[in-house]
Design a protein around this motif. Structure first.
Motif, short mmCIF file in Angstrom:
data_model
loop_
_atom_site.label_atom_id
_atom_site.label_comp_id
_atom_site.label_asym_id
_atom_site.label_seq_id
_atom_site.Cartn_x
_atom_site.Cartn_y
_atom_site.Cartn_z
N ASP A 51 0.84 -1.20 0.00
CA ASP A 51 0.00 0.00 0.00
C ASP A 51 0.88 1.25 0.00
N PHE A 52 0.21 2.40 0.04
CA PHE A 52 0.91 3.68 0.00
C PHE A 52 1.85 3.85 1.19
N ILE A 53 1.41 3.49 2.38
CA ILE A 53 2.26 3.69 3.56
C ILE A 53 3.52 2.83 3.48
N GLY A 54 3.41 1.64 2.88
CA GLY A 54 4.59 0.82 2.66
C GLY A 54 5.58 1.51 1.74
N ALA A 55 5.06 2.15 0.71
CA ALA A 55 5.91 2.89 -0.23
C ALA A 55 6.59 4.06 0.47
N VAL A 56 5.83 4.78 1.29
CA VAL A 56 6.39 5.94 2.00
C VAL A 56 7.44 5.49 3.02
N ASN A 57 7.19 4.40 3.71
CA ASN A 57 8.18 3.88 4.66
C ASN A 57 9.47 3.50 3.94
N PHE A 58 9.34 2.92 2.77
CA PHE A 58 10.51 2.57 1.97
C PHE A 58 11.29 3.83 1.58
N VAL A 59 10.58 4.87 1.16
CA VAL A 59 11.23 6.12 0.79
C VAL A 59 11.98 6.71 1.99
N PRO A 73 19.08 9.66 -4.86
CA PRO A 73 18.35 9.26 -6.07
C PRO A 73 17.20 10.21 -6.36
N ASP A 74 16.74 10.18 -7.58
CA ASP A 74 15.45 10.79 -7.92
C ASP A 74 14.40 9.76 -7.51
N ILE A 75 13.33 10.23 -6.90
CA ILE A 75 12.31 9.34 -6.36
C ILE A 75 10.95 9.71 -6.92
N MET A 76 10.24 8.70 -7.44
CA MET A 76 8.87 8.91 -7.92
C MET A 76 7.96 7.91 -7.20
N ILE A 77 6.92 8.42 -6.55
CA ILE A 77 5.96 7.57 -5.85
C ILE A 77 4.65 7.59 -6.63
N GLU A 78 4.14 6.39 -6.91
CA GLU A 78 2.83 6.22 -7.53
C GLU A 78 2.05 5.22 -6.67
N TYR A 79 1.30 5.76 -5.73
CA TYR A 79 0.54 5.00 -4.75
C TYR A 79 1.42 3.96 -4.05
N ASN A 80 1.45 2.71 -4.52
CA ASN A 80 2.22 1.66 -3.84
C ASN A 80 3.50 1.29 -4.59
N LYS A 81 3.86 2.10 -5.58
CA LYS A 81 5.07 1.85 -6.36
C LYS A 81 6.04 3.02 -6.20
N VAL A 82 7.31 2.67 -6.06
CA VAL A 82 8.36 3.68 -5.96
C VAL A 82 9.41 3.36 -7.02
#
Length: 112
Positions: A51-59, A73-82
């Motif tokens: 989910d989104f929070i998993g993606a944000v925690n990874f970031v 790095p350059d970082i792009m978040i798309e809901y659950n994808k980074v």
């Protein structure tokens, strides 16, 4: 090479050189989940989470690694994808630093 054990070197000076084409495959072999851009000037990898929070925690984890290495790095978040893209912007080429950060991110993912 054991890139995950190395430390990034400052790359803002004019002495920084990109990775020679002949050596590039050796670096890619150590971070085999990362893709080389068509122009050969960056590597990227997409990570997918529940989910989104998993993606944000990874970031957040990536930010800690990047700050510790002084290489970001350059970082792009798309809901659950980074998607992360690494390149040494100061010289417009790939350097060992890009692969060190990629290896450290990969290494951290194995410990999660």
């Amino acid at each position: 090479m054991e890139l995950a054990r190395k430390k990034c070197k400052p790359c803002e000076d004019k002495k920084t050189k990109g990775i020679a084409q002949a050596d590039l495959q050796d670096f890619l072999d150590e971070v085999h989940h990362w893709a080389l851009a068509k122009d050969g000037k960056s590597i990227s990898r997409m990570f997918e989470f529940k989910d989104f929070i998993g993606a944000v925690n990874f970031v957040d984890m990536v930010a800690d690694i990047a700050e510790g290495e002084g290489h970001h790095p350059d970082i792009m978040i798309e809901y659950n994808k980074v998607t992360l893209t690494l390149s040494t912007h100061s010289i417009g080429e790939l350097t060992e630093n890009d692969f060190i950060v990629a290896a450290k991110i990969d290494d951290s993912m194995h410990r999660v």
